[in-house]
Design an enzyme around this catalytic site. Structure first.
Site, PDB file in Angstrom:
ATOM      1  CG  ASN A 296      -0.469   0.751   2.388  1.00 49.12           C
ATOM      2  OD1 ASN A 296      -0.571   1.971   2.457  1.00 49.12           O
ATOM      3  ND2 ASN A 296       0.131   0.029   3.345  1.00 49.12           N
TER       4      ASN A 296
ATOM      5  CB  THR B  30       4.174  10.668   5.073  1.00 49.83           C
ATOM      6  OG1 THR B  30       2.804  10.298   5.114  1.00 49.83           O
ATOM      7  CG2 THR B  30       4.313  12.164   5.327  1.00 49.83           C
TER       8      THR B  30
ATOM      9  CE  LYS C 207       2.025   0.407  12.769  1.00 49.83           C
ATOM     10  NZ  LYS C 207       0.656   0.270  12.303  1.00 49.83           N
TER      11      LYS C 207
HETATM   12  C1  LIG Z   1      -3.763  -0.638   3.339  1.00 54.48           C
HETATM   13  C2  LIG Z   1      -2.978  -0.401   4.590  1.00 54.48           C
HETATM   14  C3  LIG Z   1      -3.029   0.852   5.175  1.00 54.48           C
HETATM   15  C4  LIG Z   1      -2.282   1.085   6.344  1.00 54.48           C
HETATM   16  N1  LIG Z   1      -2.367   2.323   6.927  1.00 54.48           N
HETATM   17  C5  LIG Z   1      -1.714   2.529   8.090  1.00 54.48           C
HETATM   18  C6  LIG Z   1      -1.832   3.787   8.749  1.00 54.48           C
HETATM   19  O1  LIG Z   1      -2.549   4.683   8.317  1.00 54.48           O
HETATM   20  N2  LIG Z   1      -1.130   3.963   9.911  1.00 54.48           N
HETATM   21  C7  LIG Z   1      -0.334   2.979  10.444  1.00 54.48           C
HETATM   22  O2  LIG Z   1       0.266   3.187  11.506  1.00 54.48           O
HETATM   23  N3  LIG Z   1      -0.220   1.777   9.843  1.00 54.48           N
HETATM   24  C8  LIG Z   1      -0.889   1.534   8.692  1.00 54.48           C
HETATM   25  N4  LIG Z   1      -0.787   0.322   8.089  1.00 54.48           N
HETATM   26  C9  LIG Z   1       0.117  -0.704   8.668  1.00 54.48           C
HETATM   27  C10 LIG Z   1      -0.643  -1.678   9.569  1.00 54.48           C
HETATM   28  O3  LIG Z   1      -1.224  -1.023  10.670  1.00 54.48           O
HETATM   29  C11 LIG Z   1       0.293  -2.785  10.102  1.00 54.48           C
HETATM   30  O4  LIG Z   1       1.266  -2.214  10.919  1.00 54.48           O
HETATM   31  C12 LIG Z   1       0.988  -3.543   8.968  1.00 54.48           C
HETATM   32  O5  LIG Z   1       0.124  -3.730   7.878  1.00 54.48           O
HETATM   33  C13 LIG Z   1       1.488  -4.904   9.438  1.00 54.48           C
HETATM   34  O6  LIG Z   1       0.429  -5.726   9.871  1.00 54.48           O
HETATM   35  P1  LIG Z   1      -0.268  -6.829   8.907  1.00 54.48           P
HETATM   36  O7  LIG Z   1       0.845  -7.637   8.302  1.00 54.48           O
HETATM   37  O8  LIG Z   1      -1.154  -7.627   9.813  1.00 54.48           O
HETATM   38  O9  LIG Z   1      -1.029  -6.087   7.898  1.00 54.48           O
HETATM   39  C14 LIG Z   1      -1.500   0.045   6.925  1.00 54.48           C
HETATM   40  C15 LIG Z   1      -1.488  -1.209   6.322  1.00 54.48           C
HETATM   41  C16 LIG Z   1      -2.205  -1.449   5.174  1.00 54.48           C
HETATM   42  C17 LIG Z   1      -2.173  -2.821   4.551  1.00 54.48           C
END
Ligand SMILES: Cc1cc2nc3c(=O)[nH]c(=O)nc-3n(C[C@H](O)[C@H](O)[C@H](O)COP(=O)(O)O)c2cc1C
Length: 352
Positions: A117, A185, A215
């Protein structure tokens, strides 16, 4: 083939962002009807006293949270609450509304059960989101607010930008997360340095005694990462969320050249970073693990490595709405197998 996998085969024929918007609208509408809400809760929530925990003064009925990015505008509090999560994190929210990066900016890597993403903090802005959240806050589950920086704000004004967005949520939310780790960003990740992190947490502590988390990215050299985390803790931070998405594009076979990768391809990298973090900070601060968690086995592994809580996002896309229920059920089975009377006993056992 499971029912969700059959549905998934159809959903995956369409653009991922369109599917996300349709899901959001449906879930919003469905969960506003109390009968549907009850049906969802009955089918998707898993309750066991063994999974309860109190962390930073907050009660969690299970350790599986919704990671930031799924509910950017706090429109899904009721809906996601009914899908069995133990806590929800909204955002990332920025002070001013912004559209995010140009589309397409969301891609599936089906073979690796991963997402790439480059959303770029598309959200409706803190004031609108705060007034929406005020209607459902306080909620039955802990709610975290993940805070981000507006793209248009020059890097030297970032502290003020974070201060302003935090101020809009002071009466809302149970914990706050400073997100300095999105790859979408420009220059945001450069702020993962001890000087800025120290200033950021000291600023936030002047406003709130609620839990504050940092984070982090999985792509930083481990020594600098540990220094930055130490600074966050020394400056009033309550814990670390590890990790955000990765820009290591070698982890998928057909990468796009923008954005961050999450899900299966991130799993080992995220777990490795978490392990290093836990060696230093377990028992000194609260650790939350995210990155490729899509099963009870993986969640339990992170818990034994020192995670008090875990978060999921991509797993939900690939495994469907039963994910939380299945993870929690499996965690309970694994606790029983290992002879633990509660989740608390298992946290960090691999480090002891
Ligand atoms: C489409 C998408 C949008 C995300 N937007 C954010 C965000 O706005 N802020 C953030 O801290 N992490 C964002 N993340 C990261 C997730 O919170 C998470 O840390 C990361 O995807 C790893 O977890 P996962 O493997 O279970 O997806 C986003 C992830 C995805 C896939």
């Amino acid at each position: 083939m499971s029912a969700y996998k059959r549905i998934r085969n159809i959903l995956f024929k369409f653009d991922p962002e369109i599917i996300h918007s349709i899901t959001e609208t449906l879930l919003q509408k469905a969960s506003s009807l109390s009968l549907v809400q009850e049906i969802l809760i009955k089918n998707f929530c898993y309750e066991s006293e063994k999974l309860h925990n109190n962390i930073c003064g907050l009660n969690f009925y299970n350790p599986v949270g919704l990671a930031a990015g799924f509910d950017k505008n706090a429109t899904l509090i009721q809906g996601m609450g009914a899908l069995g999560f133990g806590f929800l994190e909204i955002g990332s929210v920025t002070k001013n509304a912004q559209k995010g990066n140009p589309k397409p900016r969301l891609f599936r890597h089906v073979e690796e059960e991963s997402i790439q993403n480059a959303m770029g903090f598309n959200n409706q802005g803190s004031q609108k989101i705060a007034s929406r959240l005020a209607k459902s806050y306080p909620f039955v589950l802990p709610i975290g607010i993940n805070l981000g920086k507006n793209k248009s704000i020059p890097i030297e004004d970032t502290l003020k930008n974070y201060e302003e967005v935090l101020k809009d949520f002071l009466s809302l939310g149970d914990y706050y997360v400073f997100n300095l780790s999105s790859p979408n960003t420009p220059n945001l990740r450069d702020l993962q340095n001890t000087t800025f992190v120290g200033e950021l947490f000291l600023m936030a502590r002047e406003y709130t005694s609620k839990p504050l988390f940092l984070k982090i990215s999985p792509d930083m050299p481990i020594d600098s990462l540990l220094e930055v985390c130490q600074k966050a803790i020394d400056s009033g931070g309550s814990g670390i969320i590890a990790t955000n998405t990765t820009i290591d594009y070698s982890l998928v076979c057909s990468p796009k050249n923008i954005g961050g990768i999450s899900g299966g391809a991130l799993r080992n990298k995220s777990a490795e970073i978490f392990k290093e973090l836990a060696k230093v900070f377990f028992d000194k601060t609260i650790l939350i693990s995210a990155g490729g968690i899509d099963s009870g086995e993986e969640a339990y592994k992170r818990i034994k490595m020192g995670a008090s809580l875990v978060q999921v996002y991509t797993g939900l896309i690939f495994k469907g709405p039963c994910l939380c229920k299945n993870i929690n059920h499996e965690i309970e089975e694994l606790l029983n197998k290992d002879g633990f009377l509660s989740l608390k006993e298992a946290i960090g056992v691999d480090l002891k």
